[in-house]
Design a protein around this motif. Structure first.
Motif, PDB file in Angstrom:
ATOM      1  N   ALA A  31       0.806  -1.216   0.000  1.00  0.00           N
ATOM      2  CA  ALA A  31       0.000   0.000   0.000  1.00  0.00           C
ATOM      3  C   ALA A  31       0.843   1.272   0.000  1.00  0.00           C
ATOM      4  N   SER A  38       1.822  -2.075  -3.344  1.00  0.00           N
ATOM      5  CA  SER A  38       0.625  -2.256  -4.152  1.00  0.00           C
ATOM      6  C   SER A  38      -0.554  -1.536  -3.531  1.00  0.00           C
ATOM      7  N   ARG A  39      -1.675  -1.560  -4.235  1.00  0.00           N
ATOM      8  CA  ARG A  39      -2.903  -0.987  -3.702  1.00  0.00           C
ATOM      9  C   ARG A  39      -3.436  -1.905  -2.598  1.00  0.00           C
ATOM     10  N   ASN A  40      -3.668  -1.335  -1.422  1.00  0.00           N
ATOM     11  CA  ASN A  40      -4.244  -2.101  -0.313  1.00  0.00           C
ATOM     12  C   ASN A  40      -3.527  -3.428  -0.076  1.00  0.00           C
ATOM     13  N   ARG A 237      -1.125  -3.529  -8.485  1.00  0.00           N
ATOM     14  CA  ARG A 237      -0.994  -2.074  -8.378  1.00  0.00           C
ATOM     15  C   ARG A 237      -1.999  -1.288  -9.200  1.00  0.00           C
ATOM     16  N   ASP A 240      -7.964  -2.640  -6.995  1.00  0.00           N
ATOM     17  CA  ASP A 240      -8.247  -3.208  -5.681  1.00  0.00           C
ATOM     18  C   ASP A 240      -9.088  -4.475  -5.816  1.00  0.00           C
TER      19      ASP A 240
END
Length: 337
Positions: A31, A38-40, A237, A240
Motif C-alpha cells: 500500500a 501495491s494498492r491495499n 498495483r 483493488d
C-alpha cells in the motif's frame, strides 16, 4: 557471492520503499505508491496464493538428472523464467540506477545467465529507445514491453522494437489502470480485440499480451493473434480486490493451453513457485522485483546469483516430485490447501 550477500549489498543501495527483504512478499512495502508496493497490500495476496499450493513428493521415479530447458518463440533458455519489466527506478527503488542504467545491467545480465529480460516503457520515449539499444547489443535477447498507448505512439514504439532485433515483444495491457496513462492526450488504455489485432499484425514478431486475468480475456488475446499471454494483475498495483494470479491460472490454462503460450507473474519468488506455476498450467513465469534487488546488490553478478538460485530450487523440486522435464510437471504434482 551468494544470494544473502546480494541482499545485504542491496540494502545499502535501495529504498526507502523497497527494503530488499529476505522474502519479497509485499508485506513491508504494501500500500505504498509510488514504489514497489501495491494498492491495499494486494501484492501480498499474490504471494499468499502461491504459498497455499504445496508440492507432492514422489521419489520412486527413474533418472537422477532433469532438463529445465525452456523453448519460447524459437529460442531456448536455461530455465522457464523471464525478468519482468520495471520502470521509474529512482522513484521506486532508489538513486543507484536510472531506467536506462538499470536496463543496461538487466538485459546483458539476463542474457549471460541464460534467460531474457523484459524491459519497461514510460512517458519518456527515451526509455524504450535505450532499452532497444541494449537488446540489440545482446543480439536481440530481450523483450521490449510497450504500454497500451494510443495508436501513433504504439507505432513509434514498434519501430524501436524492429530496430532492436528482439525475438519477441510485449504489451502490458494491465497498465491501463496506471494513473499516468489515464491522463494522456489522446488517451491510452484498454484495447478492443480489433485494435489489439492490428497492433499484433504490425509488430511482425511473436507478441505477448500481459495482463490477462480471466478466461474471457485469454480467449480475446488468442483471437487477436497473441503468441503468448501473461496471467498478471500488474503486481496488484492497478485494481483493488483483484484475484491472485495463482487462483485464476488453472481455468485460463484449461481454456487456451496449446493455443497460446502461457506465462504468469505476481508473487513468484522461488524455484518451488516456478514448479507450482507450471503444474497449474503455465509454460513459464515472469519475476520482476527480485531482479531489481539483485541488480541493486551486485549488478550483473547479482542477476547470475539469482538465476542460479532459482535454477537450483527448480531442479530440486523436479527431482523430488518425479519430473525430469518441464513437460513432465503435471497438476497431480501439487495440491492446494
Amino acid at each position: 557471492m551468494n544470494y544473502k550477500e546480494v541482499l545485504d549489498a542491496a540494502r545499502g543501495n535501495i529504498g526507502p520503499v523497497c527494503k530488499a527483504c529476505p522474502v519479497c512478499n509485499g508485506k513491508a512495502c504494501g500500500a505504498q505508491i509510488p514504489g514497489p508496493g501495491s494498492r491495499n497490500a494486494q501484492a501480498v495476496l499474490n504471494w499468499d496464493a502461491w504459498q497455499r499450493v504445496r508440492l507432492n513428493m514422489d521419489t520412486l521415479c527413474p533418472g537422477d538428472t532433469v532438463d529445465m530447458t525452456f523453448e519460447f518463440a524459437g529460442k531456448s533458455f536455461k530455465i522457464p523464467v523471464f525478468a519482468g519489466p520495471v520502470g521509474a527506478m529512482k522513484m521506486h527503488y532508489g538513486e543507484k540506477y536510472t531506467d536506462i542504467e538499470y536496463n543496461n545491467v538487466l538485459v546483458p545480465g539476463c542474457a549471460k545467465a541464460g534467460i531474457a529480460a523484459m524491459t519497461g516503457d514510460g512517458v519518456n520515449g527515451g526509455m524504450m529507445e535505450a532499452a532497444s539499444v541494449a537488446i540489440k547489443a545482446c543480439d536481440g535477447v530481450g523483450i521490449p514491453t510497450c504500454k497500451p498507448w494510443y495508436k501513433d505512439v504504439v507505432a513509434q514504439r514498434m519501430q524501436l522494437v524492429k530496430e532492436s532485433g528482439s525475438f519477441a515483444v510485449a504489451m502490458d495491457v494491465d497498465g491501463a489502470g496506471l494513473p499516468f496513462l489515464k491522463h494522456c492526450t489522446p488517451p491510452a488504455g484498454p484495447k478492443s480485440v480489433a485494435e489489439l489485432k492490428e497492433i499484433i499484425d504490425n509488430a511482425g514478431i511473436p507478441f505477448i499480451v500481459k495482463g490477462i486475468m480471466t478466461v474471457k480475456g485469454a480467449l480475446k488475446a488468442a483471437e487477436a493473434g497473441a503468441y503468448a499471454i501473461v496471467v498478471s494483475n500488474h503486481g496488484g498495483r492497478v485494481l483493488d480486490d483483484c484475484m491472485p494470479t495463482a487462483d485464476v491460472l488453472p481455468a485460463i490454462a484449461a481454456a487456451v493451453k496449446g493455443k497460446v503460450k502461457i506465462l504468469v507473474d505476481g508473487g513468484i519468488r522461488s524455484g518451488a513457485d516456478i514448479f507450482k506455476a507450471i503444474a497449474l498450467g503455465a509454460d513459464g513465469v515472469i519475476i520482476a522485483r527480485p531482479f531489481v534487488v539483485a541488480a541493486y546488490g551486485a549488478g550483473e553478478e547479482g542477476i547470475q546469483v539469482l538465476v542460479d538460485k532459482l535454477a537450483g530450487e527448480l531442479e530440486d523440486a523436479m527431482l523430488m516430485c518425479g519430473a525430469r522435464t518441464l513437460a513432465e510437471i503435471t497438476p497431480d504434482m501439487v495440491s492446494k490447501l
